[in-house]
Design a protein around this motif. Structure first.
Motif, PDB file in Angstrom:
ATOM      1  N   PRO A  95       6.386   9.275  19.058  1.00  0.00           N
ATOM      2  CA  PRO A  95       7.477   9.165  18.090  1.00  0.00           C
ATOM      3  C   PRO A  95       7.517   7.837  17.360  1.00  0.00           C
ATOM      4  N   GLU A  96       6.804   6.829  17.881  1.00  0.00           N
ATOM      5  CA  GLU A  96       6.773   5.534  17.208  1.00  0.00           C
ATOM      6  C   GLU A  96       6.014   5.596  15.882  1.00  0.00           C
ATOM      7  N   ARG A  97       5.239   6.666  15.674  1.00  0.00           N
ATOM      8  CA  ARG A  97       4.497   6.844  14.423  1.00  0.00           C
ATOM      9  C   ARG A  97       5.268   7.802  13.516  1.00  0.00           C
ATOM     10  N   ASP A  98       5.782   7.295  12.433  1.00  0.00           N
ATOM     11  CA  ASP A  98       6.575   8.107  11.514  1.00  0.00           C
ATOM     12  C   ASP A  98       5.721   8.831  10.486  1.00  0.00           C
ATOM     13  N   THR A  99       4.560   8.259  10.138  1.00  0.00           N
ATOM     14  CA  THR A  99       3.734   8.811   9.068  1.00  0.00           C
ATOM     15  C   THR A  99       2.272   8.898   9.495  1.00  0.00           C
ATOM     16  N   ASN A 100       1.481   9.547   8.646  1.00  0.00           N
ATOM     17  CA  ASN A 100       0.036   9.612   8.842  1.00  0.00           C
ATOM     18  C   ASN A 100      -0.689   8.561   8.008  1.00  0.00           C
ATOM     19  N   LEU A 101       0.029   7.554   7.575  1.00  0.00           N
ATOM     20  CA  LEU A 101      -0.587   6.431   6.879  1.00  0.00           C
ATOM     21  C   LEU A 101      -1.529   5.714   7.847  1.00  0.00           C
ATOM     22  N   GLY A 102      -2.728   5.395   7.377  1.00  0.00           N
ATOM     23  CA  GLY A 102      -3.695   4.723   8.232  1.00  0.00           C
ATOM     24  C   GLY A 102      -3.414   3.239   8.360  1.00  0.00           C
ATOM     25  N   ALA A 103      -4.121   2.597   9.283  1.00  0.00           N
ATOM     26  CA  ALA A 103      -3.951   1.161   9.497  1.00  0.00           C
ATOM     27  C   ALA A 103      -4.258   0.396   8.223  1.00  0.00           C
ATOM     28  N   ASN A 104      -3.331  -0.479   7.830  1.00  0.00           N
ATOM     29  CA  ASN A 104      -3.494  -1.388   6.687  1.00  0.00           C
ATOM     30  C   ASN A 104      -3.545  -0.665   5.340  1.00  0.00           C
ATOM     31  N   GLU A 105      -3.098   0.587   5.292  1.00  0.00           N
ATOM     32  CA  GLU A 105      -3.018   1.292   4.013  1.00  0.00           C
ATOM     33  C   GLU A 105      -1.685   0.984   3.334  1.00  0.00           C
ATOM     34  N   ILE A 106      -1.698   1.008   2.013  1.00  0.00           N
ATOM     35  CA  ILE A 106      -0.507   0.754   1.217  1.00  0.00           C
ATOM     36  C   ILE A 106      -0.313   1.914   0.244  1.00  0.00           C
ATOM     37  N   VAL A 107       0.929   2.362   0.109  1.00  0.00           N
ATOM     38  CA  VAL A 107       1.250   3.415  -0.857  1.00  0.00           C
ATOM     39  C   VAL A 107       1.235   2.819  -2.257  1.00  0.00           C
ATOM     40  N   THR A 108       0.525   3.466  -3.170  1.00  0.00           N
ATOM     41  CA  THR A 108       0.451   2.977  -4.553  1.00  0.00           C
ATOM     42  C   THR A 108       1.194   3.865  -5.547  1.00  0.00           C
ATOM     43  N   ALA A 109       1.273   5.165  -5.274  1.00  0.00           N
ATOM     44  CA  ALA A 109       1.920   6.064  -6.236  1.00  0.00           C
ATOM     45  C   ALA A 109       2.248   7.394  -5.586  1.00  0.00           C
ATOM     46  N   ILE A 110       3.121   8.128  -6.254  1.00  0.00           N
ATOM     47  CA  ILE A 110       3.423   9.518  -5.911  1.00  0.00           C
ATOM     48  C   ILE A 110       3.107  10.364  -7.131  1.00  0.00           C
ATOM     49  N   ALA A 111       2.373  11.447  -6.936  1.00  0.00           N
ATOM     50  CA  ALA A 111       2.020  12.343  -8.035  1.00  0.00           C
ATOM     51  C   ALA A 111       2.819  13.633  -7.923  1.00  0.00           C
ATOM     52  N   LEU A 112       3.480  13.994  -9.013  1.00  0.00           N
ATOM     53  CA  LEU A 112       4.225  15.249  -9.081  1.00  0.00           C
ATOM     54  C   LEU A 112       3.406  16.268  -9.856  1.00  0.00           C
TER      55      LEU A 112
END
Length: 338
Positions: free
Chosen positions: A200-217
């Motif tokens: 439960p300590e992991r909220d997302t599937n974001l990898g180590a040291n990854e940064i969100v840059t955008a959301i595409a609709l």
């Protein structure tokens, strides 16, 4: 609040490099969630990497259609952007249903995605919480759990994801774009957040040291038959007990396409393709909506104080689908239920 070092990222690549060099570092933009958790001693990063000056504030239409939203676009700017209001009113409505004007002005789109899934015990460092300290236990399971999850729970965590924006993004089939040491990749919004399971300590599937840059609709926007219905303890500045993002395509009274996502009921925005399939090809009427609600809640489980949320969710799903079918979306300025 613990002492920490501060640095400013010069570009996305620099942000990734700095994060990779210090495993305890956290990215900070608006800080509306992270700073709060630092004050409570829940988060104790040794370094903050300021990404607020990166060029990720554009809202633009890519060549293939749809809309691309930079990760640093403030929530207020996104909600009130002319193309979002016109083409994706479900997203605009969901954002306006959340937080307060001051928080929406500060909170970034990427930060909203990454806010911690949590409950009251997550903030209380004197109580056991598997999200804060894996293996310590879950105080909510046998404690005060009125706001906690009824779907997708595990024995180790029954916290709920707090975002309204993310519920709408899940319903709209958005895609999250990220950059990390291995390069760029895209993650479907429905796969971005995680159920608790044993981690439960992991909220997302974001990898180590990854940064969100955008959301595409995507191009399909459901601008006519939609609603975002949020049920909460008070009409402003409160997390959802149950929220429903409903979007329909209707021809001749028959549902041709259906999207249904719930907030306030699980560790992630809850989308159920089987319930959507029940709606497609059927008349847009209450009996159809009730069948879909039964499918969504077939495995729902209460933990005592939150047992009421199962029936509340059923009634909210039916009401939301009726609002969407009638083309009378819930007002977020006058929040009384339509």
């Amino acid at each position: 609040m613990n002492s920490f070092q501060y640095s400013r990222a010069q570009d996305v690549a620099d942000a990734v490099r700095q994060s990779a060099a210090d495993g305890s570092a956290k990215f900070i933009a608006g800080g509306t969630n992270l700073v709060d958790l630092m004050k409570y001693e829940v988060e104790r990063p040794a370094r903050l990497i300021d990404i607020s000056h990166l060029p990720l504030r554009a809202i633009e239409e890519p060549p293939g259609g749809g809309l691309r939203v930079g990760a640093l676009v403030p929530n207020s700017d996104l909600a009130w952007h002319p193309q979002v209001k016109e083409r994706y009113p479900l997203l605009s409505s969901a954002i306006l249903a959340g937080a307060s004007t001051q928080l929406r002005n500060m909170a970034s789109t990427g930060g909203n995605l990454l806010q911690r899934t949590r409950c009251l015990y997550f903030y209380d460092v004197a109580t056991p919480c598997n999200k804060r300290k894996p293996g310590s236990g879950c105080a909510a399971v046998g404690g005060i759990n009125r706001i906690n999850a009824i779907l997708g729970t595990s024995d180790v965590c029954i916290a709920t994801h707090p975002s309204d924006m993310c519920v709408a993004l899940a319903a709209l089939d958005a895609t999250v774009h990220v950059v990390g040491p291995e390069g760029e990749r895209a993650i479907a919004m429905t796969d971005f957040h995680r159920l608790p399971g044993d981690t439960p300590e992991r909220d997302t599937n974001l990898g180590a040291n990854e940064i969100v840059t955008a959301i595409a609709l995507p191009a399909r926007s459901f601008r006519t038959h939609y609603t975002y219905l949020k049920i909460r303890d008070r009409l402003s500045y409160a997390f959802a007990l149950v929220a429903v993002a409903a979007a329909l395509e209707i021809e001749g009274g028959i549902i041709r396409e259906a999207r249904l996502a719930l907030g306030g009921v699980a560790h992630k925005p809850w989308r159920d393709p089987e319930a959507e399939a029940v709606l497609v090809g059927q008349s847009a009427e209450r009996n159809t909506f009730a069948k879909a609600a039964s499918v969504v809640l077939r495995d729902a489980k209460g933990f005592g104080h939150n047992d009421f949320k199962i029936d509340l969710a059923r009634r909210t799903i039916i009401r939301a689908l009726d609002q969407a079918a009638q083309g009378t979306p819930q007002s977020q300025s006058d929040k009384r239920i339509a």
